[in-house]
Design an enzyme around this catalytic site. Structure first.
Site, short mmCIF file in Angstrom:
data_model
loop_
_atom_site.label_atom_id
_atom_site.label_comp_id
_atom_site.label_asym_id
_atom_site.label_seq_id
_atom_site.Cartn_x
_atom_site.Cartn_y
_atom_site.Cartn_z
N ARG A 79 0.98 -1.16 -0.10
CA ARG A 79 -0.08 0.06 0.05
C ARG A 79 0.80 1.17 0.06
NH1 ARG A 79 -4.92 0.29 4.01
NH2 ARG A 79 -5.59 1.55 2.20
N HIS A 129 -7.83 8.01 10.79
CA HIS A 129 -7.68 6.68 10.82
C HIS A 129 -6.29 6.36 10.85
CE1 HIS A 129 -11.95 5.43 9.30
NE2 HIS A 129 -11.90 5.76 10.60
N CYS A 137 5.89 1.70 17.47
CA CYS A 137 5.85 0.22 18.14
C CYS A 137 4.31 -0.33 18.68
CB CYS A 137 6.62 0.45 19.40
SG CYS A 137 7.13 -1.36 20.13
N CYS A 140 5.70 -0.76 23.03
CA CYS A 140 6.51 0.35 23.54
C CYS A 140 5.59 1.85 23.37
CB CYS A 140 7.76 0.39 24.00
SG CYS A 140 8.72 1.13 22.52
N CYS A 162 12.58 -1.21 22.15
CA CYS A 162 12.58 -2.53 22.67
C CYS A 162 13.85 -3.28 22.64
CB CYS A 162 11.32 -3.15 22.29
SG CYS A 162 9.62 -2.38 22.37
N THR A 207 -17.42 9.16 0.87
CA THR A 207 -17.50 8.03 1.95
C THR A 207 -18.67 7.38 1.85
OG1 THR A 207 -17.11 7.84 4.42
CG2 THR A 207 -17.92 10.09 3.50
N ASN A 232 -20.68 12.33 -3.33
CA ASN A 232 -20.52 10.76 -3.46
C ASN A 232 -20.97 10.25 -4.92
OD1 ASN A 232 -19.24 9.19 -1.71
ND2 ASN A 232 -20.88 7.94 -1.63
P1 OAD Z 1 -15.47 3.03 1.13
O1 OAD Z 1 -14.80 2.32 0.48
O2 OAD Z 1 -16.58 2.44 2.09
O3 OAD Z 1 -16.67 4.04 0.47
C1 OAD Z 1 -16.28 4.87 -0.44
C2 OAD Z 1 -17.26 5.62 -1.12
O4 OAD Z 1 -16.80 6.42 -2.26
C3 OAD Z 1 -18.51 4.82 -1.73
O5 OAD Z 1 -19.63 5.13 -1.26
C4 OAD Z 1 -18.33 5.20 -3.22
O6 OAD Z 1 -19.56 5.22 -3.94
C5 OAD Z 1 -17.87 6.43 -3.32
N1 OAD Z 1 -16.96 6.74 -4.19
C6 OAD Z 1 -16.02 5.75 -5.15
N2 OAD Z 1 -15.49 6.43 -6.15
C7 OAD Z 1 -15.73 7.89 -5.90
C8 OAD Z 1 -15.43 9.21 -6.68
N3 OAD Z 1 -14.56 9.34 -7.49
N4 OAD Z 1 -15.83 10.29 -6.32
C9 OAD Z 1 -16.76 10.40 -4.99
N5 OAD Z 1 -17.42 9.18 -4.36
C10 OAD Z 1 -16.70 8.08 -4.95
O7 OAD Z 1 -14.51 4.00 2.17
P2 OAD Z 1 -14.72 4.76 3.49
O8 OAD Z 1 -16.16 5.35 3.65
O9 OAD Z 1 -13.75 5.94 3.29
O10 OAD Z 1 -11.24 2.36 7.90
O11 OAD Z 1 -14.42 3.78 4.34
C11 OAD Z 1 -14.10 4.13 5.57
C12 OAD Z 1 -13.35 3.22 6.34
O12 OAD Z 1 -13.74 1.94 6.29
C13 OAD Z 1 -11.85 3.18 5.89
O13 OAD Z 1 -11.17 4.42 6.40
C14 OAD Z 1 -11.37 2.06 6.52
C15 OAD Z 1 -12.35 1.23 6.01
O14 OAD Z 1 -12.37 0.06 7.11
C16 OAD Z 1 -9.96 1.80 8.55
O15 OAD Z 1 -9.24 1.43 7.78
C17 OAD Z 1 -9.97 2.10 10.05
#
Ligand code: OAD
Length: 261
Positions: A79, A129, A137, A140, A162, A207, A232
């Site tokens: 990543r 996040h 670590c 520690c 550590c 999101t 979105n």
């Molecule tokens: P998701 O993958 O759940 O959602 C991404 C959203 O972006 C979806 O609703 C898509 O429809 C939308 N999308 C895709 N391409 C797009 C674009 N070009 N323009 C606008 N919207 C678009 O991602 P997150 O909501 O960020 O947590 O996920 C939340 C968290 O879930 C992440 O931070 C991660 C994961 O578990 C951790 O790693 C703690």
């Protein structure tokens, strides 16, 4: 580009115009994986619960790390490589531009760990996040440090602090995994920003509204009397919580919505 109201979709929609912001208005923005999609980083939901063919729990939980730290480091190393090969897109740049105009009346909260907001120049930034390029670590209190290196070897990287103390602590990515708490300092910063805002606009972009507490920010903003916008590609789980929904790609919509502000 069309705007629909109160959780509805395209019925009775109106044309998208730039936000009109006076000098008493603050803007809080929440971004998710969709904002990085146009930079070439796949979203979580699009991957169907698998990240690069690994179940999420295997690579994004403390239990997964305890079971196989080498696999977890391989995953995050890939990543890192992927994110370094990508560049911020017009959505990231539009947010940086709005910050340049609003200064302390702007705060960007991101769920993304890919560093692209920082690379676009965003400074008033809360990475709730964590960040792919920070390492700490697992044992520690060694403070998180910036690291772009990849760890692809058979052995996961040991914590130097550590090791010096004769313990076997391992380094880990500074990312909030499933089952872990967000940094309380980050939540306090958001609360302080909300409390200081006179008038407030809240924009969530890219999101799915499925992960808490980020998905609840819209309700905190509404409790402050904010006008609320969702940008979105498709309806999110919490679309009905927003006053206005712009269905579209953030790289196209954000420059228009934020451009004339
Ligand atoms: P998701 O993958 O759940 O959602 C991404 C959203 O972006 C979806 O609703 C898509 O429809 C939308 N999308 C895709 N391409 C797009 C674009 N070009 N323009 C606008 N919207 C678009 O991602 P997150 O909501 O960020 O947590 O996920 C939340 C968290 O879930 C992440 O931070 C991660 C994961 O578990 C951790 O790693 C703690």
């Amino acid at each position: 580009m069309r705007v629909s109201r109160d959780g509805g979709d395209d019925d009775a929609s109106e044309a998208l115009r730039p936000l009109e912001l006076d000098d008493r208005t603050s803007v809080l923005v929440l971004t998710g994986a969709g904002v990085s999609a146009e930079s070439g980083i796949p979203t979580f939901r699009a991957a169907g619960g698998l990240w690069e063919s690994h179940p999420v729990e295997q690579v994004a939980s403390p239990e997964g790390f305890a079971r196989d730290p080498t696999l977890v480091w391989r995953f995050y190393s890939e990543r890192r490589r992927q994110a370094l090969a990508c560049a911020p897109n017009p959505g990231h740049h539009a947010l940086r531009g709005l910050e340049a105009r609003l200064g302390d009346r702007f705060l960007l909260v991101t769920q993304n760990v890919d560093d692209l907001h920082a690379r676009a120049g965003s400074q008033r930034l809360v990475e709730i996040h964590g960040n792919l390029f920070q390492t700490r670590c697992s044992r520690c209190a060694l403070p998180p440090f910036r690291e772009e290196a990849v760890h692809l070897g058979a052995e996961p990287p040991p914590c130097p602090s550590c090791a010096a103390a004769g313990r076997g602590g391992l380094l880990r990515p500074h990312i909030v995994w499933f089952g872990e708490m967000l940094d309380p300092a980050h939540l306090q910063r958001i609360d302080r920003f909300l409390a200081a805002a006179d008038r407030l606009v809240f924009v969530a972009a890219g999101t799915s509204g499925a992960v808490w507490p980020a998905a609840g920010l819209v309700d905190l903003a509404r409790a402050q009397g904010a006008s609320t916008w969702l940008v979105n590609a498709e309806a999110a789980e919490n679309t009905a919580r927003f006053e206005r929904f712009v269905r579209g790609r953030s790289g196209l919509v954000l420059p228009v919505l934020l451009g004339g502000a």
